[in-house]
Scaffold this motif. Structure first.
Motif, PDB file in Angstrom:
ATOM      1  N   GLU A 131       0.868  -1.260   0.070  1.00 20.73           N
ATOM      2  CA  GLU A 131       0.034  -0.135   0.025  1.00 20.73           C
ATOM      3  C   GLU A 131       0.877   1.219  -0.009  1.00 20.73           C
ATOM      4  OE1 GLU A 131      -3.853   1.968   2.266  1.00 20.73           O
ATOM      5  OE2 GLU A 131      -2.957   0.006   3.187  1.00 20.73           O
ATOM      6  N   LYS A 132       1.881   1.269   0.619  1.00 16.36           N
ATOM      7  CA  LYS A 132       2.728   2.400   0.795  1.00 16.36           C
ATOM      8  C   LYS A 132       4.368   1.900   0.437  1.00 16.36           C
ATOM      9  CE  LYS A 132       0.124   4.161   4.780  1.00 16.36           C
ATOM     10  NZ  LYS A 132      -0.068   4.663   6.160  1.00 16.36           N
ATOM     11  N   ASN A 133       5.060   3.179  -0.058  1.00 19.34           N
ATOM     12  CA  ASN A 133       6.087   2.740  -0.567  1.00 19.34           C
ATOM     13  C   ASN A 133       7.128   2.163   0.473  1.00 19.34           C
ATOM     14  OD1 ASN A 133       5.247   3.963  -3.055  1.00 19.34           O
ATOM     15  ND2 ASN A 133       6.566   5.892  -2.750  1.00 19.34           N
ATOM     16  N   ASN A 134       7.047   2.611   1.886  1.00 18.27           N
ATOM     17  CA  ASN A 134       7.949   2.178   2.749  1.00 18.27           C
ATOM     18  C   ASN A 134       7.823   0.716   3.291  1.00 18.27           C
ATOM     19  OD1 ASN A 134       5.537   2.238   4.288  1.00 18.27           O
ATOM     20  ND2 ASN A 134       6.305   3.960   5.485  1.00 18.27           N
ATOM     21  N   GLN A 135       6.855   0.204   2.709  1.00 18.35           N
ATOM     22  CA  GLN A 135       6.567  -1.479   2.858  1.00 18.35           C
ATOM     23  C   GLN A 135       7.446  -2.121   1.996  1.00 18.35           C
ATOM     24  OE1 GLN A 135       2.224  -1.373   2.167  1.00 18.35           O
ATOM     25  NE2 GLN A 135       1.926  -1.505   4.271  1.00 18.35           N
ATOM     26  N   TYR A 136       8.012  -1.395   0.814  1.00 15.98           N
ATOM     27  CA  TYR A 136       8.717  -2.214  -0.018  1.00 15.98           C
ATOM     28  C   TYR A 136      10.040  -2.753   0.525  1.00 15.98           C
ATOM     29  CZ  TYR A 136      12.225  -3.081  -3.866  1.00 15.98           C
ATOM     30  OH  TYR A 136      13.155  -3.489  -4.408  1.00 15.98           O
ATOM     31  N   GLU A 137      10.583  -1.847   1.229  1.00 12.41           N
ATOM     32  CA  GLU A 137      11.849  -2.074   1.715  1.00 12.41           C
ATOM     33  C   GLU A 137      11.810  -3.306   2.655  1.00 12.41           C
ATOM     34  OE1 GLU A 137      14.756  -0.756   1.228  1.00 12.41           O
ATOM     35  OE2 GLU A 137      13.867   0.794  -0.297  1.00 12.41           O
ATOM     36  N   ASP A 160       5.945   4.637  -8.205  1.00  9.79           N
ATOM     37  CA  ASP A 160       7.199   4.144  -7.423  1.00  9.79           C
ATOM     38  C   ASP A 160       7.230   2.730  -7.167  1.00  9.79           C
ATOM     39  OD1 ASP A 160       7.842   7.004  -7.433  1.00  9.79           O
ATOM     40  OD2 ASP A 160       7.158   7.341  -5.666  1.00  9.79           O
ATOM     41  N   ILE A 161       6.130   2.340  -6.633  1.00 10.70           N
ATOM     42  CA  ILE A 161       6.236   0.817  -6.291  1.00 10.70           C
ATOM     43  C   ILE A 161       6.387  -0.099  -7.628  1.00 10.70           C
ATOM     44  CG2 ILE A 161       4.721  -1.125  -5.441  1.00 10.70           C
ATOM     45  CD1 ILE A 161       3.600   0.716  -3.442  1.00 10.70           C
ATOM     46  N   TYR A 162       5.700   0.076  -8.568  1.00  8.04           N
ATOM     47  CA  TYR A 162       5.986  -0.608  -9.707  1.00  8.04           C
ATOM     48  C   TYR A 162       7.433  -0.549 -10.195  1.00  8.04           C
ATOM     49  CZ  TYR A 162       5.256  -2.379 -14.740  1.00  8.04           C
ATOM     50  OH  TYR A 162       5.253  -2.812 -15.797  1.00  8.04           O
ATOM     51  N   GLU A 163       8.224   0.604 -10.261  1.00 11.29           N
ATOM     52  CA  GLU A 163       9.660   0.681 -10.805  1.00 11.29           C
ATOM     53  C   GLU A 163      10.571  -0.015  -9.677  1.00 11.29           C
ATOM     54  OE1 GLU A 163      10.493   4.790 -11.727  1.00 11.29           O
ATOM     55  OE2 GLU A 163       9.482   4.290 -13.723  1.00 11.29           O
ATOM     56  N   ARG A 164      10.299   0.151  -8.343  1.00 11.11           N
ATOM     57  CA  ARG A 164      11.094  -0.535  -7.344  1.00 11.11           C
ATOM     58  C   ARG A 164      11.089  -2.084  -7.407  1.00 11.11           C
ATOM     59  NH1 ARG A 164      10.153   3.294  -1.764  1.00 11.11           N
ATOM     60  NH2 ARG A 164      10.881   4.959  -2.889  1.00 11.11           N
ATOM     61  N   LEU A 165       9.601  -2.568  -7.817  1.00 14.78           N
ATOM     62  CA  LEU A 165       9.513  -4.135  -8.045  1.00 14.78           C
ATOM     63  C   LEU A 165      10.197  -4.511  -9.309  1.00 14.78           C
ATOM     64  CD1 LEU A 165       5.849  -4.534  -7.239  1.00 14.78           C
ATOM     65  CD2 LEU A 165       7.777  -5.423  -5.982  1.00 14.78           C
ATOM     66  N   LEU A 166      10.464  -3.618 -10.417  1.00 15.82           N
ATOM     67  CA  LEU A 166      11.393  -4.136 -11.388  1.00 15.82           C
ATOM     68  C   LEU A 166      12.618  -4.510 -11.007  1.00 15.82           C
ATOM     69  CD1 LEU A 166      10.196  -1.410 -14.255  1.00 15.82           C
ATOM     70  CD2 LEU A 166      10.065  -4.055 -14.092  1.00 15.82           C
ATOM     71  N   SER A 167      13.292  -3.844  -9.879  1.00 14.85           N
ATOM     72  CA  SER A 167      14.688  -4.000  -9.420  1.00 14.85           C
ATOM     73  C   SER A 167      14.666  -5.572  -8.933  1.00 14.85           C
ATOM     74  CB  SER A 167      15.070  -3.087  -8.232  1.00 14.85           C
ATOM     75  OG  SER A 167      14.381  -3.353  -6.945  1.00 14.85           O
TER      76      SER A 167
END
Length: 520
Positions: A131-137, A160-167
């Motif tokens: 739901e939030k960007n900080n959950q990605y980390e 933002d989340i989509y592009e972080r997941l690409l990593s």
């Protein structure tokens, strides 16, 4: 086996068990078949958006996009994750997976607490929410996946989340005799043209492309032996319609066809990306044909000011606005006489990197300019405006700006540098804006009232208009959404800086001059 033969083989295999892709009514492949084909190693497209109408089978395709490679020899290296923005929204996908996977893959086990399917040959599929960007980390940083699926992509407000997941789309698999091919790494997304993230999804997958057009980019990198190797990346959007899907009952199709709301009907029945989402903040009072105007020369008696939202890593935005005094002007042979107090946004400078075609390189990315260079850029833009539409205004008055530009004004007895001082040294000055409690609600309400008055052509209420050259402002206003916690204010988000600059102007109370006080 050819690609066509391969997909038909897959279809026959699953037909005897549980599921088969929909069939095209006009020959060729259906959207679901194309979706599966583009996940095969020999036809691989890395990014696929499956969009279109409601009920076209997107969610089942997301599950089977992963399932078609279970048992192919990659074992635990075929690892997938399917995401929704909120945990509660995963339930339908999980329920659908329980209808399919146990029968397609006997022995597959599901861990309820972890929301993980583990398959007999070692493959793993996880259901997760972000739901939030900080959950990605916490949940994803450093992990590896070969299949990433995002259901209802437009529910994420930014990319933002989509592009972080690409990593995380990577693998340590080493080919073997049994499986000499690398896993076909891929990211898959589904959506209807509706929701808070509609604009970024549209820009990434839809704008400037024909339906089904595969976009390919190639980069040259050096391998471990420092030899140049070309690495390609591909992206495509697939359109699907409910009328392809024989598994959807006729009553549901009839309901879609009978929708009374024309905007919903365009989005849900026809998959039209161009309609304005009527859940957006100003959608019900946004009419481009009425609100947007071709530039004209502003009369000398109208007041002209600039307003400003500051940003370095994110875009800055300066708007130039004219306020009508009741005087008429001739525009394209017609008399234009907005009520006194009406605002016309006549110019903008949006500080973001652009591609050669004028499109934005990356959403919400700033130019990283110093305040001094920013001021010079704004001054140059203002001079160009004064040579054309503002030729009657050799002096532009200072309007409101983001108050952070004045930070530090009390440091060192007022001698400390501030953004405001640096801008002023270039001849660009501002005054403080209204940032008091409730100002965000007030600005949204004032905007709504002005838009309503304009489209209703109310003679006794102030209007608002926008010159067509203010492209970032004009693009962003229809995509502004209500704040979930404060529904009568605009939700903060990427590329809302043009709105902020306008909001400061809407809530600004121009100081009363001594001459005006004497008249009173």
């Amino acid at each position: 086996m050819s690609s066509a033969g391969n997909i038909k083989h897959i279809a026959r295999a699953v037909r005897n068990v549980v599921w088969q892709p929909t069939k095209s009514k006009t020959g060729g492949f259906s959207s679901q078949e194309v979706f599966l084909l583009l996940g095969q190693p020999e036809n691989l497209v890395h990014e696929v958006l499956f969009h279109g109408t409601r009920g076209n089978g997107k969610s089942a395709s997301l599950l089977m996009g992963f399932g078609q490679h279970v048992g192919k020899g990659w074992g635990p290296f075929w690892k997938g994750v399917i995401l929704r923005r909120q945990c509660s929204a995963l339930s339908d996908l999980i329920d659908e997976s329980h209808k399919l996977f146990p029968r397609l893959f006997p022995g597959a086990k599901y861990n309820i607490s972890k929301r993980i399917w583990t398959f007999p040959t070692g493959e793993v599929l996880i259901f997760e929410f972000l739901e939030k960007n900080n959950q990605y980390e916490k949940k994803f940083h450093g992990k590896q996946f070969t299949y990433i699926g995002l259901d209802e992509l437009t529910t994420w407000a930014t990319e933002d989340i989509y592009e972080r997941l690409l990593s995380t789309l990577r693998t340590a698999y080493q080919p073997t005799k049994q499986q000499p091919l690398m896993p076909p790494k891929q990211i898959r997304a589904t959506t209807n043209p509706w929701g808070v993230g509609k604009q970024w999804v549209k820009e990434r997958f839809i704008d400037g492309k024909r339906s089904g057009q595969i976009e390919r980019t190639t980069r040259t990198l050096l391998d471990v032996n420092k030899k140049p190797v070309e690495v390609s990346w591909s992206r495509v959007a697939i359109f699907g319609t409910v009328f392809e899907n024989d598994y959807v009952d006729l009553e549901y199709k009839a309901w879609l066809m009978s929708l009374a709301d024309p905007v919903l009907k365009e989005a849900w029945l026809y998959g039209n990306w161009e309609v304005v989402d009527d859940t957006a903040m100003f959608a019900k009072v946004w009419n481009r044909d009425v609100l947007l105007m071709e530039p004209f020369t502003i009369p000398a008696a109208w007041k002209v000011e600039r307003s400003f939202d500051f940003g370095q890593s994110t875009p800055f935005c300066c708007l130039w606005t004219a306020e009508a005094n009741g005087e008429s002007v001739t525009v394209n042979g017609k008399t234009f006489c907005p009520p006194k107090g009406s605002i016309i946004v006549v110019g903008e400078d949006y500080g973001t990197p652009l591609n050669p075609d004028g499109s934005q390189q990356k959403r919400d990315l700033g130019l990283f300019l110093s305040a001094g260079k920013m001021g010079q850029r704004l001054k140059d833009r203002e001079i160009r405006l004064q040579q054309t539409i503002l030729r009657n205004h050799p002096v532009v008055r200072p309007g409101p700006a983001d108050n952070q530009i004045f930070n530090g004004s009390r440091v060192d007895n007022g001698n400390a540098p501030t953004v405001a001082k640096e801008l002023a040294s270039a001849g660009i000055t501002f005054v403080k804006s209204d940032k008091t409690a409730g100002s965000r609600v007030t600005s949204a309400q004032l905007m709504y009232e002005r838009l309503q008055a304009t489209i209703d052509d109310s003679p006794d209420k102030s209007h608002i208009y926008f010159f067509s050259n203010c492209k970032f402002l004009n693009k962003s206003i229809p995509t502004l959404y209500r704040d979930e916690d404060q529904p009568d204010s605009v939700k903060k988000g990427a590329d809302d800086h043009a709105w902020d600059a306008l909001a400061y102007r809407l809530t600004w109370k121009r100081p009363v001059t001594s001459i005006q006080q004497g008249i009173r």
